[in-house]
Design a protein around this motif. Structure first.
Motif, mmCIF file in Angstrom:
data_model
loop_
_atom_site.group_PDB
_atom_site.id
_atom_site.type_symbol
_atom_site.label_atom_id
_atom_site.label_comp_id
_atom_site.label_asym_id
_atom_site.label_seq_id
_atom_site.Cartn_x
_atom_site.Cartn_y
_atom_site.Cartn_z
ATOM 1 N N TRP A 86 -80.683 13.311 67.690
ATOM 2 C CA TRP A 86 -82.263 13.473 68.061
ATOM 3 C C TRP A 86 -82.421 15.073 67.671
ATOM 4 C CZ3 TRP A 86 -83.149 17.757 71.454
ATOM 5 C CH2 TRP A 86 -82.202 17.899 72.133
ATOM 6 N N LEU A 87 -81.352 15.912 67.875
ATOM 7 C CA LEU A 87 -81.693 17.415 67.414
ATOM 8 C C LEU A 87 -81.719 17.514 66.000
ATOM 9 C CD1 LEU A 87 -81.855 20.188 68.640
ATOM 10 C CD2 LEU A 87 -79.462 20.650 68.529
ATOM 11 N N THR A 88 -80.984 16.775 65.139
ATOM 12 C CA THR A 88 -81.081 16.635 63.820
ATOM 13 C C THR A 88 -82.437 16.388 63.205
ATOM 14 O OG1 THR A 88 -78.676 16.274 63.602
ATOM 15 C CG2 THR A 88 -80.111 15.749 61.452
ATOM 16 N N VAL A 89 -83.141 15.164 64.112
ATOM 17 C CA VAL A 89 -84.361 14.842 63.781
ATOM 18 C C VAL A 89 -85.257 15.862 63.996
ATOM 19 C CG1 VAL A 89 -86.051 13.209 64.038
ATOM 20 C CG2 VAL A 89 -83.729 12.178 64.013
ATOM 21 N N VAL A 90 -85.267 16.453 65.119
ATOM 22 C CA VAL A 90 -86.293 17.647 65.600
ATOM 23 C C VAL A 90 -86.343 18.458 64.672
ATOM 24 C CG1 VAL A 90 -86.758 19.296 67.274
ATOM 25 C CG2 VAL A 90 -86.326 16.851 68.092
ATOM 26 N N ILE A 91 -84.886 19.142 64.070
ATOM 27 C CA ILE A 91 -84.777 19.980 63.123
ATOM 28 C C ILE A 91 -85.373 19.793 61.824
ATOM 29 C CG2 ILE A 91 -83.132 21.483 61.675
ATOM 30 C CD1 ILE A 91 -81.312 21.367 64.339
ATOM 31 N N GLY A 92 -85.207 18.605 61.449
ATOM 32 C CA GLY A 92 -85.803 18.169 59.922
ATOM 33 C C GLY A 92 -87.479 18.028 60.195
ATOM 34 N N ILE A 93 -87.918 17.523 61.146
ATOM 35 C CA ILE A 93 -89.422 17.466 61.421
ATOM 36 C C ILE A 93 -89.974 19.032 61.501
ATOM 37 C CG2 ILE A 93 -91.273 17.199 62.870
ATOM 38 C CD1 ILE A 93 -89.664 14.774 63.976
ATOM 39 N N VAL A 94 -89.289 19.799 62.201
ATOM 40 C CA VAL A 94 -89.769 21.566 62.064
ATOM 41 C C VAL A 94 -89.606 22.035 60.765
ATOM 42 C CG1 VAL A 94 -89.161 23.721 62.944
ATOM 43 C CG2 VAL A 94 -89.573 21.701 64.802
ATOM 44 N N ALA A 95 -88.326 21.615 59.942
ATOM 45 C CA ALA A 95 -88.031 22.198 58.880
ATOM 46 C C ALA A 95 -89.023 21.958 57.845
ATOM 47 C CB ALA A 95 -86.719 21.915 58.275
ATOM 48 N N ALA A 96 -89.452 20.481 57.953
ATOM 49 C CA ALA A 96 -90.631 19.909 56.962
ATOM 50 C C ALA A 96 -91.980 20.517 56.961
ATOM 51 C CB ALA A 96 -90.714 18.305 57.248
ATOM 52 N N LEU A 97 -92.154 21.105 58.235
ATOM 53 C CA LEU A 97 -93.570 21.729 58.527
ATOM 54 C C LEU A 97 -93.285 23.010 57.868
ATOM 55 C CD1 LEU A 97 -94.311 20.249 62.072
ATOM 56 C CD2 LEU A 97 -95.469 19.748 59.890
ATOM 57 N N ILE A 98 -92.277 23.776 58.077
ATOM 58 C CA ILE A 98 -92.086 25.133 57.784
ATOM 59 C C ILE A 98 -91.929 25.300 56.183
ATOM 60 C CG2 ILE A 98 -90.604 27.186 57.669
ATOM 61 C CD1 ILE A 98 -89.939 26.612 60.734
ATOM 62 N N GLY A 99 -91.363 24.224 55.858
ATOM 63 C CA GLY A 99 -91.243 24.333 54.319
ATOM 64 C C GLY A 99 -92.371 24.149 53.627
ATOM 65 N N THR A 100 -93.169 22.993 54.005
ATOM 66 C CA THR A 100 -94.728 22.889 53.440
ATOM 67 C C THR A 100 -95.506 24.003 53.410
ATOM 68 O OG1 THR A 100 -94.518 20.373 54.185
ATOM 69 C CG2 THR A 100 -96.802 21.413 53.463
ATOM 70 N N ALA A 101 -95.369 24.931 54.725
ATOM 71 C CA ALA A 101 -96.075 26.098 54.732
ATOM 72 C C ALA A 101 -95.661 27.061 53.950
ATOM 73 C CB ALA A 101 -95.954 26.556 56.283
ATOM 74 N N ILE A 102 -94.300 27.015 53.822
ATOM 75 C CA ILE A 102 -93.849 28.198 52.522
ATOM 76 C C ILE A 102 -94.175 27.817 51.284
ATOM 77 C CG2 ILE A 102 -91.797 29.192 51.612
ATOM 78 C CD1 ILE A 102 -90.428 28.798 54.358
ATOM 79 N N ALA A 103 -94.238 26.588 50.968
ATOM 80 C CA ALA A 103 -94.633 26.220 49.681
ATOM 81 C C ALA A 103 -96.109 26.178 49.383
ATOM 82 C CB ALA A 103 -94.180 24.534 49.442
ATOM 83 N N GLY A 104 -96.951 26.146 50.297
ATOM 84 C CA GLY A 104 -98.495 26.418 50.275
ATOM 85 C C GLY A 104 -98.748 28.066 50.094
ATOM 86 N N ALA A 105 -97.784 28.811 50.827
ATOM 87 C CA ALA A 105 -98.044 30.104 50.554
ATOM 88 C C ALA A 105 -97.660 30.599 49.304
ATOM 89 C CB ALA A 105 -97.281 31.063 51.751
ATOM 90 N N MET A 106 -96.645 29.934 48.636
ATOM 91 C CA MET A 106 -96.044 30.321 47.322
ATOM 92 C C MET A 106 -97.103 29.874 46.205
ATOM 93 S SD MET A 106 -91.928 29.897 47.955
ATOM 94 C CE MET A 106 -91.652 29.963 46.194
ATOM 95 N N GLY A 107 -97.617 28.761 46.550
ATOM 96 C CA GLY A 107 -98.766 28.032 45.682
ATOM 97 C C GLY A 107 -98.106 27.035 44.948
ATOM 98 N N VAL A 108 -97.120 26.499 45.627
ATOM 99 C CA VAL A 108 -96.250 25.258 44.678
ATOM 100 C C VAL A 108 -96.356 24.126 45.415
ATOM 101 C CG1 VAL A 108 -94.798 26.672 43.472
ATOM 102 C CG2 VAL A 108 -94.188 26.014 45.613
ATOM 103 N N ALA A 109 -97.275 23.799 46.554
ATOM 104 C CA ALA A 109 -97.465 22.659 47.444
ATOM 105 C C ALA A 109 -97.946 21.407 46.805
ATOM 106 C CB ALA A 109 -97.969 23.027 48.838
ATOM 107 N N GLU A 110 -98.666 21.617 45.802
ATOM 108 C CA GLU A 110 -99.616 20.785 45.176
ATOM 109 C C GLU A 110 -99.308 20.610 43.863
ATOM 110 O OE1 GLU A 110 -101.575 18.355 46.620
ATOM 111 O OE2 GLU A 110 -101.117 19.197 48.569
#
Length: 90
Positions: A33-57
């Motif tokens: 369950w902790l792995t899933v929570v880490i994965g969900i948070v990591a997906a959100l943070i990774g998407t935010a970082i990609a958006g800030a870098m301009g590579v999300a889309e």
């Protein structure tokens, strides 16, 4: 957020968390369950970082965003093992 969105977040979080665990060497003594929570948070943070870098889309599969999410998940797994693992050892 719809029920479909929540289920999708859990599934993607589980996949990202599992990939993060695979990247980290050794045995990780944290519950799934902790792995899933880490994965969900990591997906959100990774998407935010990609958006800030301009590579999300990008056209096709967003490989850079996926790699960022897995790296953030791996860091999260390492931190969780350090914090959660110490709690069980006395």
């Amino acid at each position: 957020m719809t029920v479909t969105g929540i289920i999708t977040a859990i599934v993607i979080g589980a996949i990202i968390g599992a990939l993060g665990r695979l990247v980290v060497p050794g045995r990780q003594s944290i519950p799934i369950w902790l792995t899933v929570v880490i994965g969900i948070v990591a997906a959100l943070i990774g998407t935010a970082i990609a958006g800030a870098m301009g590579v999300a889309e990008t056209r096709g599969i967003d490989w850079i965003e996926l790699v960022l999410q897995v790296v953030v998940a791996a860091v999260g797994v390492v931190l969780a093992v350090g914090l959660y693992g110490r709690r069980g050892v006395r």
